[in-house]
Write a protein that holds these residues in place. Structure first.
Motif, PDB file in Angstrom:
ATOM      1  N   GLN A  14       0.832  -1.213   0.000  1.00 36.40           N
ATOM      2  CA  GLN A  14       0.000   0.000   0.000  1.00 36.40           C
ATOM      3  C   GLN A  14       0.860   1.254   0.000  1.00 36.40           C
ATOM      4  N   ARG A  15       1.866   1.247   0.846  1.00 31.49           N
ATOM      5  CA  ARG A  15       2.720   2.424   0.986  1.00 31.49           C
ATOM      6  C   ARG A  15       3.449   2.727  -0.313  1.00 31.49           C
ATOM      7  N   ASP A  16       3.933   1.675  -0.971  1.00 34.15           N
ATOM      8  CA  ASP A  16       4.648   1.888  -2.230  1.00 34.15           C
ATOM      9  C   ASP A  16       3.721   2.386  -3.327  1.00 34.15           C
ATOM     10  N   LEU A  17       2.504   1.870  -3.362  1.00 32.20           N
ATOM     11  CA  LEU A  17       1.556   2.276  -4.400  1.00 32.20           C
ATOM     12  C   LEU A  17       1.157   3.745  -4.281  1.00 32.20           C
ATOM     13  N   PHE A  18       1.019   4.232  -3.065  1.00 35.98           N
ATOM     14  CA  PHE A  18       0.516   5.595  -2.860  1.00 35.98           C
ATOM     15  C   PHE A  18       1.628   6.563  -2.470  1.00 35.98           C
ATOM     16  N   TRP A  19       2.254   6.328  -1.346  1.00 29.42           N
ATOM     17  CA  TRP A  19       3.232   7.282  -0.830  1.00 29.42           C
ATOM     18  C   TRP A  19       4.534   7.275  -1.643  1.00 29.42           C
ATOM     19  N   SER A  20       5.150   6.120  -1.811  1.00 31.95           N
ATOM     20  CA  SER A  20       6.441   6.078  -2.509  1.00 31.95           C
ATOM     21  C   SER A  20       6.312   6.539  -3.953  1.00 31.95           C
ATOM     22  N   GLU A  21       5.165   6.264  -4.567  1.00 28.88           N
ATOM     23  CA  GLU A  21       4.940   6.735  -5.932  1.00 28.88           C
ATOM     24  C   GLU A  21       4.822   8.255  -5.961  1.00 28.88           C
ATOM     25  N   TRP A  22       4.155   8.833  -4.949  1.00 33.40           N
ATOM     26  CA  TRP A  22       4.073  10.298  -4.867  1.00 33.40           C
ATOM     27  C   TRP A  22       5.465  10.893  -4.663  1.00 33.40           C
ATOM     28  N   VAL A  23       6.273  10.256  -3.813  1.00 32.37           N
ATOM     29  CA  VAL A  23       7.649  10.730  -3.595  1.00 32.37           C
ATOM     30  C   VAL A  23       8.436  10.693  -4.896  1.00 32.37           C
ATOM     31  N   ARG A  24       8.255   9.624  -5.684  1.00 27.19           N
ATOM     32  CA  ARG A  24       8.951   9.527  -6.970  1.00 27.19           C
ATOM     33  C   ARG A  24       8.556  10.670  -7.899  1.00 27.19           C
ATOM     34  N   GLU A  25       7.264  10.944  -7.983  1.00 24.82           N
ATOM     35  CA  GLU A  25       6.776  11.998  -8.880  1.00 24.82           C
ATOM     36  C   GLU A  25       7.275  13.381  -8.452  1.00 24.82           C
ATOM     37  N   LYS A  26       7.427  13.588  -7.153  1.00 20.42           N
ATOM     38  CA  LYS A  26       7.815  14.897  -6.625  1.00 20.42           C
ATOM     39  C   LYS A  26       9.290  14.945  -6.223  1.00 20.42           C
ATOM     40  N   SER A  27      10.104  14.036  -6.739  1.00 23.09           N
ATOM     41  CA  SER A  27      11.477  13.883  -6.241  1.00 23.09           C
ATOM     42  C   SER A  27      12.320  15.155  -6.377  1.00 23.09           C
ATOM     43  N   GLU A  28      12.134  15.911  -7.457  1.00 23.67           N
ATOM     44  CA  GLU A  28      12.939  17.131  -7.626  1.00 23.67           C
ATOM     45  C   GLU A  28      12.595  18.162  -6.556  1.00 23.67           C
ATOM     46  N   GLU A  29      11.290  18.359  -6.322  1.00 25.82           N
ATOM     47  CA  GLU A  29      10.873  19.317  -5.283  1.00 25.82           C
ATOM     48  C   GLU A  29      11.306  18.844  -3.901  1.00 25.82           C
ATOM     49  N   ILE A  30      11.239  17.535  -3.664  1.00 22.45           N
ATOM     50  CA  ILE A  30      11.632  16.993  -2.360  1.00 22.45           C
ATOM     51  C   ILE A  30      13.133  17.181  -2.132  1.00 22.45           C
ATOM     52  N   GLU A  31      13.938  16.982  -3.168  1.00 26.89           N
ATOM     53  CA  GLU A  31      15.384  17.214  -3.022  1.00 26.89           C
ATOM     54  C   GLU A  31      15.666  18.670  -2.684  1.00 26.89           C
ATOM     55  N   ASP A  32      14.906  19.591  -3.273  1.00 29.77           N
ATOM     56  CA  ASP A  32      15.060  21.009  -2.925  1.00 29.77           C
ATOM     57  C   ASP A  32      14.731  21.233  -1.451  1.00 29.77           C
ATOM     58  N   ASP A  33      13.688  20.548  -0.961  1.00 29.01           N
ATOM     59  CA  ASP A  33      13.343  20.648   0.462  1.00 29.01           C
ATOM     60  C   ASP A  33      14.480  20.115   1.334  1.00 29.01           C
ATOM     61  N   PHE A  34      15.099  19.029   0.905  1.00 26.20           N
ATOM     62  CA  PHE A  34      16.208  18.462   1.667  1.00 26.20           C
ATOM     63  C   PHE A  34      17.367  19.455   1.766  1.00 26.20           C
ATOM     64  N   LYS A  35      17.667  20.114   0.659  1.00 34.29           N
ATOM     65  CA  LYS A  35      18.771  21.088   0.666  1.00 34.29           C
ATOM     66  C   LYS A  35      18.467  22.234   1.617  1.00 34.29           C
ATOM     67  N   PHE A  36      17.215  22.683   1.602  1.00 34.51           N
ATOM     68  CA  PHE A  36      16.799  23.743   2.520  1.00 34.51           C
ATOM     69  C   PHE A  36      16.946  23.286   3.971  1.00 34.51           C
TER      70      PHE A  36
END
Length: 208
Positions: A14-36
């Protein structure tokens, strides 16, 4: 905290289908958040809101992207070095997560922060936190009745490395008997193959 509760209750599928897939789609924005956050967490004053942000970063470790997990781990390292007590608490929470990527990388960050700071006389919080977290890691992972033992080699080594550093700070944090349970081959831990399903030889032959 709401997200944490929802994701913790999900199966890996379940987690991979919903959450991990969302993380994959938003990976560039999430990496920017990590840098911040990496920059933010090198500052001196971190309030309680940062713990929730660190927990959010923790959950991105379910990602199938190796590069994203690497950046997330580095970001969590920054938090662990600044707030070891709070980070160790999060890492111990992660032992109950069903996806092994999560506790593996949390303890990678914990071990890295411990290695980098334990001998610094100014890192008082880290030195004070290590003996207690060593006991908690032992109880969760290596005690004969440990609830979250694992045969994941890297995960084990990060935990054992953190315990080893803690014992340099305070050799009495584990008794001799307890320390013996952290030595290979760790035969007291349950085998991951004990409860494997058994198939009738006829079924096996048919599958061939």
């Amino acid at each position: 905290d709401f997200l944490h509760g929802v994701l913790m209750a999900m199966s890996n599928t379940q987690r991979d289908l919903f959450w991990s897939e969302w993380v994959r789609e938003k990976s560039e924005e999430i990496e920017d958040d990590f840098k911040f956050l990496s920059i933010r967490w090198t500052a001196d004053c971190l309030d309680e809101r940062e713990i929730r942000r660190a927990r959010w970063v923790m959950w991105t470790l379910t990602s199938t992207s190796r590069s994203l997990r690497d950046v997330a781990t580095k970001t969590l390292y920054e938090f662990a070095a600044k707030r070891p007590v709070e980070f160790f608490r999060l890492a111990l929470e992660a032992t109950a997560v069903s996806d092994p990527y999560v506790p593996e990388r949390m303890f990678a960050a914990a071990y890295g922060a411990a290695l980098a700071t334990w001998s610094d006389i100014n890192a008082v919080e880290m030195r004070e936190a290590l003996p207690q977290v060593a006991r908690e890691i032992y109880q969760a992972m290596f005690a004969p009745d440990a609830r979250h033992s694992s045969w994941h080699a890297l995960y084990q080594q990060y935990c054992l490395g953190t315990i080893a550093i803690a014992r340099m700070v305070d050799p009495a944090c584990l008794s001799e008997d307890e320390a013996a349970h952290t030595l290979p081959p760790l035969c007291h831990l349950p085998s991951p193959f004990e409860n494997m399903p058994q198939y009738d030889p006829v079924v096996i032959e048919r599958a061939k």
